[in-house]
Design an enzyme around this catalytic site. Structure first.
Site, PDB file in Angstrom:
ATOM      1  CE  LYS A  85      36.703  42.711  47.433  1.00  0.00           C
ATOM      2  NZ  LYS A  85      38.156  42.854  47.282  1.00  0.00           N
ATOM      3  CG  ASP A 135      41.143  42.872  49.719  1.00  0.00           C
ATOM      4  OD1 ASP A 135      41.290  41.652  49.587  1.00  0.00           O
ATOM      5  OD2 ASP A 135      40.122  43.480  49.332  1.00  0.00           O
ATOM      6  N   GLY A 190      46.241  54.003  40.155  1.00  0.00           N
ATOM      7  CA  GLY A 190      44.837  53.633  40.334  1.00  0.00           C
ATOM      8  C   GLY A 190      44.277  54.245  41.598  1.00  0.00           C
ATOM      9  CB  ALA A 191      42.142  56.468  42.661  1.00  0.00           C
ATOM     10  N   GLY A 192      40.827  53.039  42.678  1.00  0.00           N
ATOM     11  CA  GLY A 192      39.588  52.296  42.918  1.00  0.00           C
ATOM     12  C   GLY A 192      39.644  51.575  44.265  1.00  0.00           C
ATOM     13  CB  ALA A 245      42.432  47.130  44.043  1.00  0.00           C
ATOM     14  CB  ILE A 263      46.949  44.016  42.764  1.00  0.00           C
ATOM     15  CG1 ILE A 263      46.019  44.891  41.957  1.00  0.00           C
ATOM     16  CG2 ILE A 263      47.713  44.839  43.783  1.00  0.00           C
ATOM     17  CD1 ILE A 263      44.778  45.202  42.756  1.00  0.00           C
TER      18      ILE A 263
END
Ligand code: ATR
Length: 281
Positions: A71, A108, A133-135, A137, A222
């Site tokens: 991505k 997304d 989270g911090a990726g 997504a 998610i």
């Protein structure tokens, strides 16, 4: 380069790609609307990504989805990208123009929000949001929440430097938060979103005490395999409204299908049940 298209072609580029639910999703809509076309899983390694993308116009593709691990790289390889892709820093769909140019976008975030509005009710975005989270997504989710005007988005990640990097990209309403603080910071939240891989089949589960979370907050995961993660089960049991990850996947596909196949389809209960069956296989 532009040939008349009577049979429309699209697909998903990833590596691996066999697990992707997108061929099932788009295949359902193609059949539902009697459109002559196909949506294919396309396994492409990182080494071959550029050549594969450059080949799309010559193969007559209308466009492709991009999935793991391509991505971010796809953002660099497209001829142009829109504001959504720029904001997230990643491309999840590419449209081939009539002149053969590759235009990258990212659906997304809009998929996440549309599903949240539909399943969680409007008030989920009216207070503090806590994003775990911090990726990649997380970037899509945070970008959508900030654009919606959410007052305060707390980004809580195991690796604090990634929380900081993400918060830096989205301005003062986005606040980096230490992983150890994840339970205390649930106070006053109207939305909790898990974007980490914790809770996914084969991964450790997310251990999180929800005691501080208001009972009217919406909890979203998610992860969609399993559909009901431990986080969602615990949240549901204490009375919070829960939103699973499958809806986001279904909704991110709608605008892409519309671009490539000429009509924007609906996310219905029948579609959901059809895609869900693949999770049980
Ligand atoms: P994606 O692009 O799908 O979001 P990613 O960039 O690999 O995937 O991000 C996965 C997220 O899950 C990250 O926020 C990761 O935290 P780190 O940045 O600290 O790696 C989080 N994650 C994965 N395993 C975890 C664990 N055991 N505990 C806490 N967070 C975890």
């Amino acid at each position: 380069m532009s040939t008349p298209k009577s049979f429309l072609l699209a697909g998903v580029i990833g590596c691996p790609v066999s697990h992707s639910l997108s061929p099932r999703l788009h295949g359902y809509w193609l059949r539902e609307h009697g459109i002559e076309g196909a949506y294919l899983p396309l396994k492409v390694s990182s080494r071959d990504l550029e050549a594969a993308l450059r080949g799309l116009p010559f193969l007559g593709f209308s466009g492709v989805n991009i999935t793991v691990p391509h991505k971010e790289r796809a953002l660099q390889l497209c001829d142009e990208v829109d504001g959504a892709a720029e904001g997230v820093g990643a491309v999840n769909m590419v449209t081939v123009t009539k002149s053969g140019r590759l235009v990258g976008s990212n659906t997304d975030g809009v998929g996440f929000l549309t599903n949240l509005d539909q399943e969680g009710g409007g008030h989920a975005t009216e207070g503090r949001a806590v994003v775990l989270g911090a990726g990649g997504a997380a970037r899509a989710v945070v970008s959508a929440l900030i654009e919606r005007g959410v007052a305060e988005v707390l980004v809580c990640n195991r690796t604090y430097s990634r929380s900081e990097a993400l918060a830096d990209a989205f301005g003062v309403r986005c606040i980096p938060t230490h992983w150890e603080e994840r339970e205390a910071k649930l106070e006053f939240a109207s939305l909790l979103v898990n974007t980490t891989s914790l809770g996914m089949k084969g991964k450790p589960s997310l251990k999180l005490k929800l005691d501080a979370l208001p009972k009217d907050a919406v909890v979203s995961d998610i992860v969609y395999s399993p559909l009901e993660t431990r986080l969602l089960a615990v949240a549901r049991a204490r009375g919070n409204k829960v939103v699973d990850g499958l809806g986001m996947l279904l909704h991110q596909g709608r605008p892409a299908f519309g671009c490539w196949f000429g009509l924007t389809p609906e996310v219905t209960g029948d579609l959901r049940r059809y895609v869900e069956k693949a999770l049980a296989l």
